[in-house]
Design a protein around this motif. Structure first.
Motif: not given
Lengths: 603, 603
Positions: A241, A243, A316-317, A521, B323-324, B381, B383-387, B389, B548, B550-551, B553, B597
């Protein structure tokens, strides 16, 4: 302790990153002898580290690393033991010995250095190849799986040790080995040779530093090749991988750091070296973008890097869990190395701010007050009933060594060489980035710094000598709202003042206790605040509370105060906030690995 | 489809856990033909699953699992490919084929079953040993590293498939193989034989079920041995960390679940089988204690189990990142299996509540609406921009198969055999645990259930036939405050009513939208609420929002409503809460793997 390098003729104990005269940098580092630490906070940490260095020698013997090299040298019989990268621990320790010798010359250090260096030299193959585990365990079958084999990684650490050794002691024995290793690599890999990269960067930084000693353009070119070769499928071709190995995107196209955190920041640090030596501003800009993204979305308040135990990776971010923060000690070290190179290149204070945050918190938590026990992983929360799972679990408390012992000798070399990160000079004057009592010399200019930082915010700088007036720049950390220089308000960045011999300037950094909230976030710490004072992040430890730390609440309106406690944890300023008592994060788990938390829910 | 087992002479399509008459259980399961699903929510999921089963056959061919067995059978030449536990995927799929045949007999299923069973039978060694990868790749060197080799694990899944096959089709071909495997194991391992345990439990459940078919006390004894042998250092002796393998503490002394989540719950499920068959109330009590601790501190609101990607493991108490979250699909399945056995043993509704939560949420999210794509990992969850892997990352969306393909055929066998978890009987009457339209038969008693559950909370039960009045027990979920039975309020647990032929009873479970907060030690969701309606956990998906995810409420005071949308996601009741639109968690990522989420910060 200042030595004449037999290869370049320069005279200075240059520190752990020394750009050539041709390099495009905004700031130039001072030599180690030119910036000294004469007491105070960091001297205490360095003294403890100095005492641990001979212990390191014994650990390397007990764990088999030195024996592996002796077997490769034909001095002993047997099979190699330990991980494939076992040699690198020896080299990091040798590097620590060298910087430590520059700090405080001692025959014991030289004796250890010579003995181990001789074994390393004997282990080297005739053509320059050197990796004891491959030579012994794998019948010298080289480079069969470079993504995992760490052969360049070990070579890189060898080269770094050799550079430190020649700079600090003038001894060229290890440099001779390193040049043969580097020449062998340059004969084997590169644009017109075998296309391949090691899975674990460090060779890039090392080759640039070697180039800085040897002046050999092949060493710089090979570093450039290794940086540029990433992100083009070399590691994927092995079925791995990309990454994880920072090989998904070319360095100059990347917008973030990802994958294995130590790999990622070692690579970017090396890329910054290449950018500086080649005047490659496009590459430098790409690195600045990645650094900013890392700080904004992937860095703990402690400066810790790496959110995931799984693959020891950046998340991730905004994925920044507290209890399962990985924040490997080595990643903080790599973060400092990268930030330092960016600081030299740009002169931007934000890199020095990042170094401060990393050093005082995410890095320093990695070593005990005794200097001889280490955390591999640096969480921001330790729960009640946390179960120790595996040898690097923080639930064990700090440990003397690890099966994968990358962190302990990395801590050693960083503390030994710490003076290298304090100050710089440019054509206009001198810059102080980190504050410690001691002296700073730049040409005919000498300064004395007096401070009890980080416990007290007063930094007094006396100009003992100077040929002519010059600009003295003092970093005002971004956290230091209300700072003054000689009574006048100064904003974040560098407070620059023209001074001459005999002048004394006083920087006052406010040491009010601060509470910090995270970006919304960062889900892991919603509804929480962190407590900071000066450059230090604070933590609630069970030893100071009757209520389980898991259940503590902080009243944001409660009065807060700092009080110095010379008797506690080697002398710390304790912070009280309402009912809570907080100690510096770096000092946690020196009274047992009991529950702890940095981010505290508010009432 | 009801078959006569040639070994025990009983006549019933017994489901996936069928205690003997001698077992100490509070409740007795019905046969699969005795509880049917005649439409509605689960029938839709089962029909999609039925269509995926032939695809599974193709995946097993493409991935090499079937080829491995053909090579071991001498039908083909070559090397084994894939993981050491490759055979187990074949067996789980065979088990699914069997339950599916009980649900809806089809020649196609029998043909696939016979063809694959014949290969399995041919692959078996003369002495009963069977593991194609070991036989082919490791030159038949058996049990050299049982913690990792999965040899008992594969045998366990083979036995489970064989038991399902004989129960559902009456075909004894695989049972003959399974008995030879079990006899070989009983000759090799046990109290007076080799002391060893597989690193991955499942053999325990399997051997008890085999005993239930064969009546052979050796099979039960071997299961007992494997349960009791854990926690006594067998796995540590190989140099492995015992926690990961549920081998740190004896099962009857453990107070929590820990380590690899699937391993942990497969083991406790098997231990519950052993406890039931042996009337071992001390063991059962220990399991109840562990189950309670798991529910209180280590279970996601979705019923998902396993907080860590690192080692696919349970975390420390209250360590439940969103998220994880790992929450492996297989762990939810194992959780259902364990809970079902605890329910049979105790009759305690909390186990049926847990089954409901797991099935509708943590389990069902593991498969696409199409029935043919799967999640290995089920975060709460995204996220945005989750990569993405690695191949099991949810950022890919659900996938047709995995390098480690444990989950897809596990989903198949669970959905095919789902009727087995709906209802039970005891001497006094019949208990309905899960609600689906269909019929329930227990001796001379037949019931018809009408409901649009989980979209609607009305469950109407008609007693079509009964010899005499009996007690009908209807589970009132703990979430269903305000429930009524025939208009009278009923509390959580079982609402028990005396009924006779011709009676109709109506259970009304309130379907108001609920918001749920977590235990304050669950740091990951502080300041957040989850939205639930009936048994379903809801999630905000990006497809329904401009902001998003992520944001987002959630205003806890905002009006909330549910509205059925037959056009959306196969027909779901959508929940609105203020500006937010939420869909059932199980249905997420059927419109792309975009941000999602479950736990939503409050305003």
């Amino acid at each position: 302790m200042t030595a004449t390098s037999p290869r370049t003729g320069t005279t200075s104990t240059r520190g752990p990153a020394a750009p050539t005269a041709a390099a495009q940098v905004a700031l130039r580092p001072l030599g180690l002898g030119e910036a000294t630490i004469g007491g105070g906070f960091w001297a205490g940490r360095q003294d403890a580290n100095a005492a641990a260095i001979p212990l390191g020698r014994r650990r390397l013997e007990d764990a088999g690393n030195l024996r592996n090299l002796r077997i490769a040298a034909g001095r002993e019989e047997g099979d190699a033991i330990g991980p494939i990268f076992a040699d690198s621990d020896v080299y990091k320790w040798l590097e620590a010995v060298a910087w430590e010798y520059a700090r405080r010359p001692a025959e014991e250090l030289l004796a250890m250095q010579r003995e181990v260096t001789a074994v390393v030299a004997d282990a080297q193959a005739a053509d320059g190849y050197l990796n004891s585990v491959v030579q012994v365990r794998h019948a010298d079958e080289r480079y069969t799986d470079l993504p995992w084999s760490h052969e360049h990684y070990c070579a890189g650490h060898l080269i770094q040790a050799a550079v430190a050794q020649v700079r600090c002691t003038g001894d060229t024995a290890l440099l001779d080995v390193a040049v043969k290793v580097a020449d062998h690599l340059a004969d084997t890999f590169g644009e017109d040779r075998r296309h391949d990269v090691d899975g674990h960067p460090v060779i890039e930084m090392a080759l640039v530093e070697l180039h800085r000693e040897t002046g050999d353009p092949r060493h710089l070119e090979l570093a450039r090749y290794f940086v540029e070769a990433r992100g083009h499928g070399l590691i994927s071709a092995y079925g791995h991988d990309p990454t994880y190995f920072s090989d998904r995107v070319p360095v100059r196209e990347a917008t973030t750091v990802e994958g294995h955190a130590v790999r990622a920041v070692y690579l970017t640090a090396g890329a910054a070296d290449v950018a500086a030596e080649r005047g490659d501003t496009a590459l430098l800009d790409a690195l600045a973008r990645q650094f900013d993204h890392m700080l904004a979305t992937k860095t703990y308040i402690t400066g810790g890097l790496g959110a995931r135990w799984d693959r020891e990776a950046f998340g991730d971010p905004y994925e920044l869990p507290t209890d399962r923060a990985y924040a490997e000690t080595c990643a903080a070290i790599g973060g400092v190395q990268w930030a330092w190179r960016m600081l030299l290149a740009t002169g931007d204070a934000r890199y020095a701010d990042a170094i401060e945050r990393m050093l005082f918190n995410g890095f320093l938590a990695g070593v005990s007050l005794s200097g001889s026990e280490y955390f591999y992983v640096n969480p921001l929360q330790h729960r009640s009933d946390a179960h120790a799972d595996g040898d690097r679990s923080p639930a064990h408390g700090r440990r003397g060594w690890f099966d994968c012992a990358c962190c302990p000798p990395n801590v050693m070399r960083t503390l030994s060489g710490l003076e290298g990160y304090l100050a710089t000079r440019d054509d206009g004057g001198v810059q102080l980035h980190q504050y410690a009592p001691g002296t700073v010399t730049a040409g005919a200019t000498t300064l004395t710094v007096e401070t009890e930082y980080p416990w007290d915010g007063l930094v007094r700088v006396r100009v003992d000598a100077a040929d002519a007036p010059f600009a003295l720049s003092l970093r005002v950390p971004a956290w230091a709202a209300g700072a003054t220089l000689d009574g006048a308000p100064v904003g974040p960045g560098y407070a620059r003042v023209q001074v001459a011999a005999g002048d004394v300037v006083e920087l006052r950094l406010p040491m009010e206790v601060r509470t910090t909230t995270a970006h919304p976030r960062v889900d892991a710490v919603r509804g929480c605040v962190a407590v900071e004072r000066g450059p230090l992040v604070y933590a609630a430890e069970q030893a100071d509370h009757d209520t389980p730390v898991d259940d503590l609440r902080l009243d944001p309106a409660a009065p807060r105060a700092g009080a110095h406690r010379p008797d506690l944890l080697g002398g710390v300023t304790v912070v009280t906030a309402g009912e809570l008592t907080l100690v510096p994060y770096y000092a946690w788990a020196n009274r047992g690995a009991a529950p702890m938390r940095v981010w505290i829910p508010t009432t």
